[in-house]
Design a protein around this motif. Structure first.
Motif, mmCIF file in Angstrom:
data_model
loop_
_atom_site.group_PDB
_atom_site.id
_atom_site.type_symbol
_atom_site.label_atom_id
_atom_site.label_comp_id
_atom_site.label_asym_id
_atom_site.label_seq_id
_atom_site.Cartn_x
_atom_site.Cartn_y
_atom_site.Cartn_z
ATOM 1 N N LEU A 242 0.836 -1.199 0.000
ATOM 2 C CA LEU A 242 0.000 0.000 0.000
ATOM 3 C C LEU A 242 0.875 1.254 0.000
ATOM 4 O O LEU A 242 0.537 2.267 -0.598
ATOM 5 N N ARG A 243 2.018 1.178 0.688
ATOM 6 C CA ARG A 243 2.905 2.337 0.769
ATOM 7 C C ARG A 243 3.676 2.550 -0.533
ATOM 8 O O ARG A 243 3.721 3.642 -1.079
ATOM 9 N N GLU A 244 4.265 1.455 -1.034
ATOM 10 C CA GLU A 244 5.176 1.589 -2.173
ATOM 11 C C GLU A 244 4.455 1.526 -3.522
ATOM 12 O O GLU A 244 5.014 1.919 -4.529
ATOM 13 N N LYS A 245 3.265 0.970 -3.556
ATOM 14 C CA LYS A 245 2.523 0.770 -4.807
ATOM 15 C C LYS A 245 3.419 0.212 -5.917
ATOM 16 O O LYS A 245 3.639 0.857 -6.957
ATOM 17 N N PRO A 246 3.928 -0.996 -5.751
ATOM 18 C CA PRO A 246 4.796 -1.580 -6.781
ATOM 19 C C PRO A 246 4.033 -1.775 -8.091
ATOM 20 O O PRO A 246 2.811 -1.963 -8.062
ATOM 21 N N ALA A 247 4.772 -1.716 -9.208
ATOM 22 C CA ALA A 247 4.119 -1.902 -10.508
ATOM 23 C C ALA A 247 4.068 -3.371 -10.891
ATOM 24 O O ALA A 247 3.271 -3.758 -11.731
ATOM 25 N N ALA A 248 4.956 -4.174 -10.311
ATOM 26 C CA ALA A 248 4.950 -5.603 -10.626
ATOM 27 C C ALA A 248 5.199 -6.392 -9.346
ATOM 28 O O ALA A 248 6.044 -6.000 -8.531
ATOM 29 N N ILE A 249 4.433 -7.464 -9.152
ATOM 30 C CA ILE A 249 4.613 -8.304 -7.965
ATOM 31 C C ILE A 249 4.725 -9.761 -8.400
ATOM 32 O O ILE A 249 3.920 -10.240 -9.197
ATOM 33 N N PHE A 250 5.770 -10.420 -7.889
ATOM 34 C CA PHE A 250 5.951 -11.844 -8.171
ATOM 35 C C PHE A 250 5.680 -12.635 -6.896
ATOM 36 O O PHE A 250 6.188 -12.286 -5.836
ATOM 37 N N TYR A 251 4.883 -13.678 -7.030
ATOM 38 C CA TYR A 251 4.685 -14.631 -5.919
ATOM 39 C C TYR A 251 5.197 -15.965 -6.418
ATOM 40 O O TYR A 251 4.539 -16.615 -7.234
ATOM 41 N N GLN A 252 6.369 -16.378 -5.992
ATOM 42 C CA GLN A 252 6.923 -17.635 -6.494
ATOM 43 C C GLN A 252 7.421 -18.455 -5.317
ATOM 44 O O GLN A 252 8.391 -18.088 -4.668
ATOM 45 N N GLY A 253 6.751 -19.554 -5.053
ATOM 46 C CA GLY A 253 7.159 -20.408 -3.943
ATOM 47 C C GLY A 253 5.947 -21.099 -3.353
ATOM 48 O O GLY A 253 4.955 -21.334 -4.036
ATOM 49 N N ALA A 254 6.037 -21.443 -2.069
ATOM 50 C CA ALA A 254 4.944 -22.159 -1.408
ATOM 51 C C ALA A 254 4.058 -21.165 -0.660
ATOM 52 O O ALA A 254 4.562 -20.367 0.135
ATOM 53 N N PHE A 255 2.772 -21.226 -0.918
ATOM 54 C CA PHE A 255 1.846 -20.308 -0.261
ATOM 55 C C PHE A 255 0.711 -21.051 0.401
ATOM 56 O O PHE A 255 0.267 -22.086 -0.086
ATOM 57 N N TYR A 256 0.258 -20.525 1.494
ATOM 58 C CA TYR A 256 -0.963 -21.026 2.119
ATOM 59 C C TYR A 256 -2.021 -19.928 2.031
ATOM 60 O O TYR A 256 -2.028 -19.158 1.084
ATOM 61 N N ALA A 257 -2.836 -19.832 3.060
ATOM 62 C CA ALA A 257 -3.997 -18.958 2.985
ATOM 63 C C ALA A 257 -3.646 -17.486 2.805
ATOM 64 O O ALA A 257 -4.467 -16.697 2.347
ATOM 65 N N GLU A 258 -2.402 -17.093 3.157
ATOM 66 C CA GLU A 258 -2.051 -15.683 3.017
ATOM 67 C C GLU A 258 -2.019 -15.255 1.555
ATOM 68 O O GLU A 258 -2.037 -14.057 1.272
ATOM 69 N N SER A 259 -2.011 -16.225 0.626
ATOM 70 C CA SER A 259 -1.967 -15.892 -0.794
ATOM 71 C C SER A 259 -3.096 -14.933 -1.164
ATOM 72 O O SER A 259 -2.917 -14.000 -1.938
ATOM 73 N N LEU A 260 -4.266 -15.189 -0.575
ATOM 74 C CA LEU A 260 -5.444 -14.374 -0.856
ATOM 75 C C LEU A 260 -5.242 -12.929 -0.458
ATOM 76 O O LEU A 260 -5.538 -12.006 -1.212
ATOM 77 N N ILE A 261 -4.743 -12.745 0.759
ATOM 78 C CA ILE A 261 -4.579 -11.389 1.282
ATOM 79 C C ILE A 261 -3.592 -10.630 0.401
ATOM 80 O O ILE A 261 -3.824 -9.476 0.023
ATOM 81 N N LEU A 262 -2.496 -11.313 0.058
ATOM 82 C CA LEU A 262 -1.452 -10.653 -0.725
ATOM 83 C C LEU A 262 -1.955 -10.316 -2.130
ATOM 84 O O LEU A 262 -1.835 -9.182 -2.582
ATOM 85 N N ALA A 263 -2.529 -11.329 -2.800
ATOM 86 C CA ALA A 263 -2.934 -11.113 -4.186
ATOM 87 C C ALA A 263 -4.026 -10.050 -4.279
ATOM 88 O O ALA A 263 -4.079 -9.281 -5.233
ATOM 89 N N GLU A 264 -4.874 -10.011 -3.278
ATOM 90 C CA GLU A 264 -5.953 -9.033 -3.310
ATOM 91 C C GLU A 264 -5.399 -7.618 -3.189
ATOM 92 O O GLU A 264 -5.782 -6.718 -3.942
#
Lengths: 400, 280, 219, 199
Positions: free
Chosen positions: A291-313
């Protein structure tokens, strides 16, 4: 009913007890239930009782087979149970070891001692009367040296192993092994390029598991590629992690990438930083950063559990291009709908092998591909044969 | 368009309140819903229904309080079903939370008059062997010897002192396995070892998250049936004609699903309207 | 020696379990049985190691007074309280694991609500992501969401209330959901299952042959 | 409203975790820390009383000395905590990894490869069978990395990804179902056991 009566009549003639037969006949007509009580005629005994050492096992078991009593289902149809009797001498004494319901034609006695000779009798009961079969041949159980029912498994395991070992050794010898380019990797360039245009950061999230998970390792080799691009384009990269070991390795990876692309001065340790080990704490922390940095590109690569939702949203809400990759089956659907591109399961590993050219990873992918090719061939052939009504081929894949 | 853009930036917390409402309100206005059991649920019910009286069934629990709302009603349903049919039950678990929750399920079952009056006895009609570490290896080891794998029950009573366990050596003496699992180790391990290696027929209940992955095992009959999530639990209650939280929670579940579907539809409409506007 | 012995142990145990599958004869089946019983005990120690490690990490945080060390104190204290009550069988006669003991009291009133609420949080996140992030951005995602739509409504009674007026039974939402689950879903899951299995077989083989040795760590 | 102090503790902790929804806060963090500690303790006590005591100590008491090997390997596992002799824990780890690898090699081949192949070998005589066979074959092709996805192979891979997407849709729906169920359970606790507003 008529069957039963016919047989009873036959038995009576043999015994010469015609009056009794007539009596029973009348009683039977008068009241079926009564006739049952007065059933003095034993059912026919089971035939062809054979006992043999159960094949393909570790011993301790003898199998019995027999042909049903003619009164089981057919004939008088009044068989209620089969009783298995066992003795260590032919003349007995025979002891009951189990009772089986009508219709049984096979029993596996798993209480035998190896090397001891046993004799079996199978008796049949109609609830009132019992008749016994003659004793079986002497038989003893023993362990076998090979389980032939598992021959197909041995062959399958052998072929697969050979393929994998072959490809790994080829890869180690430096032979060029072809792996197709994974479509998602093109999107990496595009995403980093866009971040450069917009002058915003690139975020890389290497999952929440430690380095002992293969997904984390695969994720880090993709981080290497991303870092190379950000170094070349001069775009800022940020890698928040939730495991200290992952932090150390990720720093090495990024540093190496910056060195390789000739921008070692652009690297500093702050690019990769540790937040917290705690799952939701980490998610909340990354959330705040996004929210602070407002990145233009985000990579999620690895093992994810339920936090995936919060992050991707959150990533979606700041308008970033999002590229995910994981082998976590329950998170994949969410990533696919919330991200622009997703590496699905094995694609993550293939992409990592494609980038790292690491012989073990590369060789394994090729070995598995060989396995898949064989399976595809079997499926193609087998389905055609099945459709033509030839079922022998598919039986080869029945395992025990 | 401004409206849609505003909606896309709606504070999460408002959505949180909406979904809480969708779950809580139907709890207060319970309406009775008719269930249509899935073929997979029906399969499990039929398999247990077919077991003869006096047979011995292993019920294994791999779940924890976090997934209990989904699995516990299945466990309770299975216990009731087995007790009604005069089946002997061996409880165990490959997660340490499993046996404790199985104990809780037993308590729930015995609260009901029908089962209290059966006067079932621990050690004779049912036992709880507790937990063992090692996941799939525990099942493999039970294939050799159940008493060696479980020298005592959960409370530490030697297994020789439990009449039910007399004559039980390995899977040869087990008629059926019911596995209720919320993850790993769980149903796949039971399928691979108990069913495929030691040839005991089995069925399973699992959290909705893992249900779709287990469908291939249904087609190959490696599983005779499968209860998936709360819907599976409700199906089972419906089929066994008992009441429980499966059916009790279904109205909330229904409304919440509807709300989520509506959310997705509105969100997508807003997204495409805004994107179209931006392209112009 | 620090690497050779572990590699040897892995190879031997792995090979024993494979051989015992094909050769039911002693001594292989007996060694397998022995290894199985050992495994369960060692697995328990591995879990204990995890627990103790967690305490060491948090103890270290307290010792160094690193950020958030207060929470580490809470972790250690709550561990000590519950583990103490359990290990020393406080308030229980035979086993601390029986109903009605203080250990089980803590299980029901502390552990139970905490675990289940952490999982319940996820419902909220799913709901908000449904509204704000799940998009039919391309053909694949559209297909995914369409299937999800049928399954979500077809798996709850309300789906049937919405469609039960349709005379054709195969158009009822629950029938459609059953069909999706049993055919396309099953087929794709099987393809994925076979792929993953091949990966696991390959990893197992590499471990047994000593090609894969990352579990040994550094030095 | 409940008069049971246990229920009040449970309700208080439930609200503590739920407070994360507002934002990350100390109340949440305290509840979570308790969760971590208590959960570790629960596992610990179960290991002692359900595994170590009956399976190790019980057998040693019976004089079955070969269990001592397992005990020694187990204790070696704990050496990981002592940096100087930490490398000894690898023996125990190696044993576990070897066992897992040996068993997995066989069971995955049998249950998830051979049995699945056997299940797929069916005649093309119904829509269901055709769907199954096409889905499995094209799905496998999608995850085939040794050839470019062009031409026939590309077409098949495309069909494969459709199947995979439908199955992910099913997973999506089921996962949503799971999450909601867990929330219902918790809400039921708050409004019934704690506040006593529901029965």
């Amino acid at each position: 009913m008529s069957e039963k009566l016919r047989r009873k009549g036959r038995g009576c003639r043999k015994g010469g007890l015609i009056p009794l037969a007539a009596f029973i006949f009348f009683l039977f007509l008068w009241d079926g239930a009564w006739a049952e009580d007065l059933d003095t005629l034993p059912p026919s005994p089971p035939r062809e009782v054979t006992a043999f050492d159960t094949p393909n096992d570790a011993g301790g078991s003898i199998t019995l087979t027999w042909r049903k009593s003619t009164d089981d289902g057919t004939g008088a149809g009044d068989v209620t149970a089969y009783i298995i009797l066992r003795a260590e001498r032919k003349e007995g004494p025979y002891k009951e070891i189990t009772k089986l319901p009508a219709g049984a034609v096979r029993y596996e006695d798993t209480t035998t001692k190896d090397g001891v000779d046993y004799f079996y009798k199978v008796s049949v009961s109609d609830g009132v009367n019992i008749s016994e079969s003659p004793p079986s041949q002497a038989v003893h159980s023993k362990a076998q040296w090979f389980n032939f029912k598992r021959l197909n498994m041995l062959l399958a395991g052998f072929i697969l192993s050979l393929g994998i070992v072959y490809f790994i050794s080829r890869a180690r010898a430096g032979k060029e092994l072809y792996i197709r380019k994974i479509a998602g990797l093109d999107a990496v360039n595009e995403a980093v390029g866009r971040a450069t245009e917009m002058g915003r950061k690139v975020f890389f999230i290497p999952g929440i598991l430690d380095l002992d998970d293969v997904q984390t390792i695969a994720g880090l080799s993709i981080l290497g590629q991303v870092a190379k691009l950000t170094a070349e384009y001069g775009t800022k990269l940020e890698v928040p992690v939730c495991r200290s070991v992952v932090m150390v390795t990720a720093r090495e990876t990024v540093k190496e990438a910056y060195l390789d692309s000739g921008h070692p001065d652009a690297y500093n340790d702050e690019i990769v930083h540790y937040l917290t080990d705690d799952q939701f704490g980490y998610a909340a922390g990354v959330d705040g950063l996004m929210l602070r940095e407002k990145p233009a590109a985000i990579f999620y690569q690895g093992a994810f559990y339920a936090e995936s939702l919060i992050l991707a949203e959150t990533g979606f809400s700041v308008g970033a291009i999002q590229i995910a990759g994981t082998a976590m089956p329950s998170q994949l659907p969410f990533f696919i709908t919330a991200c622009d591109y997703t590496l699905i399961g094995e694609e993550l590993f293939a992409a990592s092998a494609y980038l790292s050219r690491e012989p073990r990873a590369l060789g394994s992918i090729k070995g598995q591909d060989l396995g898949k090719a064989i399976i595809l061939f079997i499926l193609g052939l087998g389905v055609v044969l099945e459709t033509l009504g030839i079922t022998g081929f598919s039986q080869l894949f029945t395992t025990q | 368009m401004g409206f849609f853009r505003g909606m896309l930036n709606l504070d999460r917390r408002i959505i949180f309140i909406l979904i809480a409402g969708a779950v809580v309100v139907p709890l207060f206005i319970p309406f009775h819903l008719k269930m249509h059991p899935t073929p997979a649920s029906q399969g499990l019910y039929n398999a247990v229904e077919k077991l003869p009286e006096g047979s011995t069934v292993i019920i294994s629990g791999e779940y924890d309080p976090g997934t209990a709302p989904e699995i516990q009603p299945m466990m309770i349903g299975a216990l009731k079903h087995c007790f009604r049919k005069g089946i002997k039950v061996i409880l165990m678990g490959l997660w340490p939370q499993g046996p404790a929750l199985e104990g809780q399920a037993l308590q729930e079952v015995f609260k009901e008059k029908e089962f209290k009056e059966m006067n079932l006895q621990y050690g004779k009609d049912y036992v709880n062997l507790g937990y063992k570490a090692g996941g799939a290896v525990v099942i493999q080891s039970m294939g050799t010897s159940i008493p060696a794998t479980f020298p005592t029950d959960m409370a530490g009573t030697p297994i020789e002192k439990l009449p039910l366990m007399k004559g039980i050596r390995n899977f040869n003496d087990i008629t059926f396995v019911l596995d209720f699992s919320a993850g790993d180790p769980g149903t796949p391990a039971w399928v691979m070892f108990a069913h495929d290696r030691f040839h005991v027929p089995m069925a399973a209940g699992c959290t909705a998250v893992s249900a779709p992955m287990l469908y291939p095992y249904l087609q190959t009959k490696q599983l005779s049936g499968l209860l998936g999530g709360l819907k599976g639990a409700a199906d089972y209650e419906w089929l066994t004609k008992s009441s429980g939280t499966g059916i009790r929670y279904m109205p909330s579940q229904s409304i919440a699903h509807l709300v989520i579907v509506i959310f997705i539809i509105i969100g997508n409409i807003a997204f495409f309207v805004v994107r179209k506007g931006e392209k112009r | 020696m620090r690497r050779e012995i572990p590699l040897f142990i892995t190879a031997i145990t792995g090979v024993v379990f494979i051989i015992a599958y094909f050769i039911p004869h002693p001594p292989f089946n007996q060694i397998q049985d022995l290894f199985q019983t050992w495994f369960q005990i060692i697995a328990a120690f591995a879990i204990i190691l995890g627990v103790l490690n967690l305490m060491v990490v948090n103890g270290d945080k307290v010792y160094r007074r690193s950020k958030g060390w207060g929470y580490s104190v809470i972790i250690i204290l709550s561990f000590l309280v519950m583990a103490g009550i359990g290990t020393f069988k406080l308030g229980s006669k035979a086993s601390p694991l029986e109903e009605g003991t203080p250990f089980m009291y803590l299980f029901y009133n502390v552990y139970y609500p905490l675990t289940s609420t952490v999982f319940a949080l996820l419902a909220f996140f799913v709901a908000s992501a449904s509204f704000r992030a799940f998009r039919a951005r391309n053909k694949e995602a559209a297909l995914l969401l369409t299937a999800a739509f049928f399954v979500m409504l077809g798996r709850v009674p309300i789906g049937d209330y919405l469609t039960s007026w349709i005379p054709l039974k195969w158009l009822h939402l629950s029938t459609i959901a059953n069909w999706i689950m049993a055919y396309p879903n099953m087929a794709a899951q099987r393809a994925i299952m076979i792929g993953i299995a091949l990966g696991i077989i390959s990893t197992s083989l590499r471990l047994i042959l000593g090609i894969e040795r990352s579990y040994l760590g550094g030095d | 409203m409940s008069t049971d102090i246990g229920v009040w503790i449970a309700a208080f902790l439930t609200l503590g975790i739920l407070s994360f929804l507002y934002k990350d806060n100390p109340f949440y963090k305290v509840s979570e820390s308790i969760f971590i500690g208590v959960s570790a303790a629960y596992w610990f006590v179960y290991m002692i009383y359900n595994v170590i005591e009956p399976n190790l100590l019980g057998n040693l008491q019976k004089g079955e000395w070969w269990y001592a090997v397992a005990g020694i390997l187990g204790v070696m596992m704990l050496f990981r905590l002592i940096p100087k002799i930490g490398w000894l824990s690898r023996w125990a780890v190696a044993f576990m990894i070897g066992t897992g690898a040996g068993l997995n090699f066989i069971v995955y081949l049998q249950s998830n490869v051979m049995k699945q192949i056997r299940g797929t070998l069916a005649p093309l005589n119904s829509i269901g069978n055709i769907m199954m066979i096409v889905g499995v074959i094209t799905g496998l092709i999608y995850f085939f990395f040794s050839a470019e996805h062009k031409g026939l192979l590309g077409g098949a891979a495309k069909v494969g990804i459709w199947f995979i997407m439908v199955s992910f849709g099913a997973s999506f729906g089921y996962t949503v179902m799971a999450r909601i169920s867990l929330l219902i359970g918790r809400m039921h606790f708050l409004f019934s056991d704690w506040l006593g507003l529901l029965h």
